[in-house]
Design a protein around this motif. Structure first.
Motif, PDB file in Angstrom:
ATOM      1  N   LEU A   1      32.155  -8.523  61.733  1.00  0.00           N
ATOM      2  CA  LEU A   1      32.134  -7.099  61.420  1.00  0.00           C
ATOM      3  C   LEU A   1      30.744  -6.529  61.362  1.00  0.00           C
ATOM      4  CD1 LEU A   1      35.070  -7.269  59.206  1.00  0.00           C
ATOM      5  CD2 LEU A   1      34.676  -5.526  60.907  1.00  0.00           C
ATOM      6  N   LEU A   2      29.922  -7.148  60.585  1.00  0.00           N
ATOM      7  CA  LEU A   2      28.521  -6.772  60.682  1.00  0.00           C
ATOM      8  C   LEU A   2      27.965  -7.797  61.656  1.00  0.00           C
ATOM      9  CD1 LEU A   2      27.593  -6.133  56.987  1.00  0.00           C
ATOM     10  CD2 LEU A   2      28.075  -4.476  58.769  1.00  0.00           C
TER      11      LEU A   2
ATOM     12  N   GLU B   1      25.308  -9.250  61.833  1.00  0.00           N
ATOM     13  CA  GLU B   1      24.643 -10.381  61.207  1.00  0.00           C
ATOM     14  C   GLU B   1      25.292 -10.589  59.846  1.00  0.00           C
ATOM     15  OE1 GLU B   1      22.881  -6.573  60.375  1.00  0.00           O
ATOM     16  OE2 GLU B   1      23.012  -7.660  62.249  1.00  0.00           O
TER      17      GLU B   1
ATOM     18  N   LEU C   1      33.587 -13.015  56.971  1.00  0.00           N
ATOM     19  CA  LEU C   1      34.428 -12.111  56.176  1.00  0.00           C
ATOM     20  C   LEU C   1      34.918 -12.795  54.894  1.00  0.00           C
ATOM     21  CD1 LEU C   1      35.371  -9.265  56.618  1.00  0.00           C
ATOM     22  CD2 LEU C   1      37.495 -10.176  57.545  1.00  0.00           C
ATOM     23  N   GLY C   2      35.379 -14.021  55.040  1.00  0.00           N
ATOM     24  CA  GLY C   2      35.924 -14.736  53.880  1.00  0.00           C
ATOM     25  C   GLY C   2      34.872 -14.922  52.804  1.00  0.00           C
TER      26      GLY C   2
ATOM     27  N   LEU D   1      34.241 -11.702  51.082  1.00  0.00           N
ATOM     28  CA  LEU D   1      35.325 -11.412  50.139  1.00  0.00           C
ATOM     29  C   LEU D   1      35.082 -12.156  48.833  1.00  0.00           C
ATOM     30  CD1 LEU D   1      38.197 -10.343  49.399  1.00  0.00           C
ATOM     31  CD2 LEU D   1      39.043 -12.535  50.217  1.00  0.00           C
TER      32      LEU D   1
ATOM     33  N   LEU E   1      32.132 -10.580  46.876  1.00  0.00           N
ATOM     34  CA  LEU E   1      32.444  -9.278  46.269  1.00  0.00           C
ATOM     35  C   LEU E   1      33.477  -9.415  45.154  1.00  0.00           C
ATOM     36  CD1 LEU E   1      32.440  -7.022  49.424  1.00  0.00           C
ATOM     37  CD2 LEU E   1      30.817  -7.008  47.548  1.00  0.00           C
TER      38      LEU E   1
ATOM     39  N   ALA F   1      31.785 -10.694  42.197  1.00  0.00           N
ATOM     40  CA  ALA F   1      30.986  -9.629  41.577  1.00  0.00           C
ATOM     41  C   ALA F   1      31.881  -8.714  40.756  1.00  0.00           C
ATOM     42  CB  ALA F   1      30.254  -8.840  42.652  1.00  0.00           C
ATOM     43  N   ALA F   2      33.066  -8.400  41.325  1.00  0.00           N
ATOM     44  CA  ALA F   2      33.986  -7.502  40.600  1.00  0.00           C
ATOM     45  C   ALA F   2      34.455  -8.151  39.305  1.00  0.00           C
ATOM     46  CB  ALA F   2      35.181  -7.160  41.495  1.00  0.00           C
ATOM     47  N   VAL F   3      34.784  -9.440  39.400  1.00  0.00           N
ATOM     48  CA  VAL F   3      35.259 -10.130  38.196  1.00  0.00           C
ATOM     49  C   VAL F   3      34.153 -10.165  37.141  1.00  0.00           C
ATOM     50  CG1 VAL F   3      36.013 -12.345  37.281  1.00  0.00           C
ATOM     51  CG2 VAL F   3      36.977 -11.491  39.412  1.00  0.00           C
TER      52      VAL F   3
ATOM     53  N   LEU G   1      31.728  -8.088  36.760  1.00  0.00           N
ATOM     54  CA  LEU G   1      31.606  -6.737  36.200  1.00  0.00           C
ATOM     55  C   LEU G   1      32.677  -6.484  35.145  1.00  0.00           C
ATOM     56  CD1 LEU G   1      30.972  -4.035  38.930  1.00  0.00           C
ATOM     57  CD2 LEU G   1      29.868  -4.263  36.721  1.00  0.00           C
ATOM     58  N   MET G   2      33.906  -6.905  35.476  1.00  0.00           N
ATOM     59  CA  MET G   2      35.012  -6.650  34.554  1.00  0.00           C
ATOM     60  C   MET G   2      34.792  -7.380  33.244  1.00  0.00           C
ATOM     61  SD  MET G   2      38.544  -6.588  36.643  1.00  0.00           S
ATOM     62  CE  MET G   2      38.162  -7.662  37.971  1.00  0.00           C
TER      63      MET G   2
ATOM     64  N   ASP H   1      32.072  -5.676  31.379  1.00  0.00           N
ATOM     65  CA  ASP H   1      32.517  -4.383  30.862  1.00  0.00           C
ATOM     66  C   ASP H   1      33.461  -4.567  29.684  1.00  0.00           C
ATOM     67  OD1 ASP H   1      32.597  -1.664  30.762  1.00  0.00           O
ATOM     68  OD2 ASP H   1      34.322  -1.498  32.088  1.00  0.00           O
TER      69      ASP H   1
ATOM     70  N   LEU I   1      26.673   5.117  36.357  1.00  0.00           N
ATOM     71  CA  LEU I   1      27.816   5.329  37.250  1.00  0.00           C
ATOM     72  C   LEU I   1      28.517   6.634  36.922  1.00  0.00           C
ATOM     73  CD1 LEU I   1      29.468   1.865  37.719  1.00  0.00           C
ATOM     74  CD2 LEU I   1      28.569   3.382  39.468  1.00  0.00           C
TER      75      LEU I   1
END
Lengths: 333, 159
Positions: free
Chosen positions: A12-13, A15, A19-20, A23, A26, A29-31, A33-34, A37, A50
Motif C-alpha cells: 500500500l505504501l 515503502e 499490512l499485517g 495492523l 497500530l 498503539a490503540a490498546v 492508549l486505551m 486513558d 485532542l
C-alpha cells in the motif's frame, strides 16, 4: 488481469512494513492508549490537545444552531420584547423580595459559622458556559460546553443551572469541557432529604428525567414530593442546592431497601447554558470538627461532617462519617 | 519504478471531516439511535473502492478523532476501525467485484465487527451499553452503503 488489479498487488505504501505488521503496530498503539486513558492520570495532556484539535468540528456543527439563536434574538418583535420585559420585571421584583430575607439569613449564617470556626461553603464565583448543540454518545448523559481550562475550569467542578444541580465537569480541554449530568448512569451525587435531613445518594439512570435513591432503608421517612438537596459530602457539590423532587416511593415488604425515584429539578435536556461554580470545597476534617465541637460544646446538633445543621433524627442515627476519635467525646452524640 | 499514487489530501481530509461532523450533528431523539457510523462507512469506502487506498493509518487517525469528539475511551474506535480497515484492504479485490447488495452484506458484517469490538471494549472498561438499540446503526449503515457509494463515485472523488 486488468491493470487496476496489477496495481493492487503492490504494497500500500510503496515503502515500509507489510499490512499485517502495520495492523499489529497500530492495534497495539490503540490498546496502549486505551489502557493509559483508563488509568486517567497519564494522558490528560494528550486528551486536552485532542479535544482542542477536534473543537473546530464541534464548533462548526454548533454554528447553525447558534446562528439561528442569534438571528431570532435580533429579529424579535417589539411586542415580544415588551412582554418579556414585563415578565422579567415581575420576576425580578419577586426575587428581590426573597433576596432581602436572604441577605439577613446569610449574615446570620456567617456569624453562626464563625462562632463554630467552620467554613461557609456557598458558591463564590460562577461562570456561564454555553452548551454546544452536538450529540455525544446517545447512551450517556454528557454534554459539551464552550469553556475550558483557559477559564480555569477544572475536573470535578460542579455545574448548576437556575433550577438545580446539573452535573460535574468530567474532562477539560483548553477551550471546551465535558460535563457529566447527574442523570448519567455512571454518576452518583450525595444528597440529603430537605425535610428530614436524611442523607443518601442519588444515582443517575441514563434518562434525563429520572434519578434513583437506592440506599434508603425501608423505614426511612420519605414521601412523594420531598425536596432532595445536595449534602456537600464528597466536596464536589456545594451543600444545600436543590437536586430533585421525590417521585414514586415503593415499599416492597420483602426488600430491605426502598425503591425511590426522583425527578431532577435542573432542566437537564433543555438547558442552553449552565453555571460552573467555584466554592470553598474544603471538606471539614475530623480535627476541625473536634475543635469546633470542643469550643462550642453547647450545641448538640452541630457536628455533622458537612456542617449543615440537621434535625435530631439524622444526628441520632448511627452515622459512619462521624469522627471515631476517642478524643472527641462531644462530637454530636 | 512504480508510479507513486496520487493522493488528493485536501479531498480526503474534507471527506473525513464531514463524516466526523455527521456523527455529532444534533438529530431528533427518535432518529438518534439510527444514526449510522458515517466515519466507519467512509473509511471502508476509501479502503475498498477508492482508486488508491490510503490505508490503516488513516483509519486509526479517524478512529482517534471519533474518540476525542465523542469523549469515549481514547483508542477504542481507533482499534475497531483499524481492524475492519485491515479486513477491507485484504478483501478489497473480491469485494469490489460484488454486486452492490452483496457489498452491502459484507459492509454489514464489517460494521457488526466494528460495533462488537466497541461493545467489547465498553464492557472491559466498565461502562457496558447493553440495549439492543446500540446495534441499530449497523443495520442503517449497511442500508446506507449503496447510497454512499453512489454519492462518492458521483462526486468522482479520487482520494
Amino acid at each position: 488481469m486488468s491493470p487496476i488489479q496489477d496495481q493492487d498487488h503492490r504494497p500500500l505504501l510503496l515503502e515500509g512494513p507489510s499490512l499485517g505488521l502495520r495492523l499489529a503496530i497500530l492495534a497495539a498503539a490503540a490498546v496502549a492508549l486505551m489502557v493509559a486513558d483508563h488509568q486517567q492520570q497519564y494522558i490528560g495532556v494528550v486528551r486536552g490537545w485532542l479535544s482542542a484539535a477536534v473543537y473546530p468540528v464541534h464548533w462548526i456543527v454548533d454554528a447553525p444552531g447558534s446562528a439561528w439563536r442569534a438571528a431570532s434574538e435580533t429579529l424579535t418583535t417589539r411586542r415580544g420584547l415588551t412582554e418579556e420585559n414585563d415578565r422579567l420585571k415581575a420576576e425580578n421584583r419577586e426575587i428581590r423580595l426573597r433576596l432581602l430575607r436572604f441577605d439577613s439569613l446569610e449574615q446570620e449564617n456567617q456569624r453562626l459559622r464563625e462562632a463554630r470556626a467552620g467554613s461557609a461553603r456557598v458558591a463564590e464565583r460562577s461562570l456561564v458556559a454555553e452548551i454546544l448543540r452536538v450529540d455525544l454518545d446517545p447512551y450517556r448523559q454528557r454534554v459539551l460546553v464552550n469553556k475550558g481550562s483557559r477559564e480555569d475550569v477544572f475536573v470535578g467542578q460542579a455545574a448548576l443551572d437556575a433550577t438545580g444541580v446539573f452535573g460535574q465537569v468530567m474532562r477539560v480541554g483548553p477551550v471546551s469541557a465535558e460535563i457529566i449530568m447527574i442523570s448519567d448512569p455512571d454518576h452518583a451525587i450525595p444528597v440529603q432529604i430537605n425535610r428530614t435531613g436524611v442523607r443518601t445518594i442519588a444515582v443517575g439512570q441514563g434518562q434525563a428525567g429520572n434519578l434513583m435513591l437506592p440506599y434508603l432503608p425501608r423505614n426511612a421517612d420519605i414521601v412523594e414530593g420531598d425536596l432532595v438537596v445536595s449534602s456537600g459530602l464528597g466536596g464536589v457539590f456545594p451543600p444545600g442546592y436543590p437536586v430533585a423532587k421525590v417521585g414514586e416511593v415503593r415499599r416492597d415488604p420483602s426488600e430491605p431497601l426502598l425503591s425511590v425515584s426522583a425527578a431532577p429539578l435542573a432542566q437537564l435536556d433543555r438547558d442552553p447554558e449552565v453555571l460552573l461554580v467555584w466554592f470553598d470545597n474544603r471538606v471539614m476534617e475530623p480535627d476541625d470538627e473536634a475543635s469546633a465541637g470542643q469550643s462550642l460544646q453547647v450545641d448538640p446538633h452541630a457536628a455533622t461532617l458537612e456542617g449543615v445543621p440537621v434535625p435530631d433524627t439524622a444526628a441520632a442515627e448511627p452515622a459512619p462519617e462521624l469522627p471515631a476519635d476517642p478524643t472527641t467525646p462531644a462530637a454530636g452524640n | 519504478m512504480a508510479r507513486r499514487p496520487v493522493r488528493n489530501w485536501p479531498v480526503l481530509v474534507l471527506l473525513l471531516a464531514v463524516s466526523l461532523a455527521a456523527t455529532v450533528v444534533p438529530l431528533p431523539d427518535w432518529l438518534e439511535p439510527l444514526r449510522p457510523n458515517f466515519v466507519a462507512l467512509t473509511v471502508l469506502w476509501l479502503c475498498l473502492l477508492s482508486i488508491r487506498t490510503t490505508g490503516l493509518l488513516m483509519a486509526w487517525g479517524s478512529g482517534l478523532a471519533i474518540d476525542a469528539l465523542h469523549g469515549m475511551l481514547l483508542g477504542q474506535n481507533a482499534l475497531a476501525l483499524v481492524v475492519i480497515a485491515y479486513i477491507a484492504l485484504k478483501m478489497r479485490l473480491r469485494i469490489r467485484a460484488f454486486p452492490i447488495l452483496h457489498q452491502s452484506a459484507v459492509i454489514f458484517g464489517l460494521l457488526l465487527l466494528n460495533e462488537f469490538i466497541l461493545f467489547w471494549i465498553d464492557g472491559i472498561a466498565g461502562f457496558p451499553v447493553t440495549t439492543w438499540a446500540r446495534w441499530l446503526p449497523v443495520l442503517t449503515g449497511a442500508a446506507c452503503w449503496p447510497l454512499m457509494t453512489g454519492l462518492y463515485s458521483r462526486l468522482a472523488i479520487r482520494a
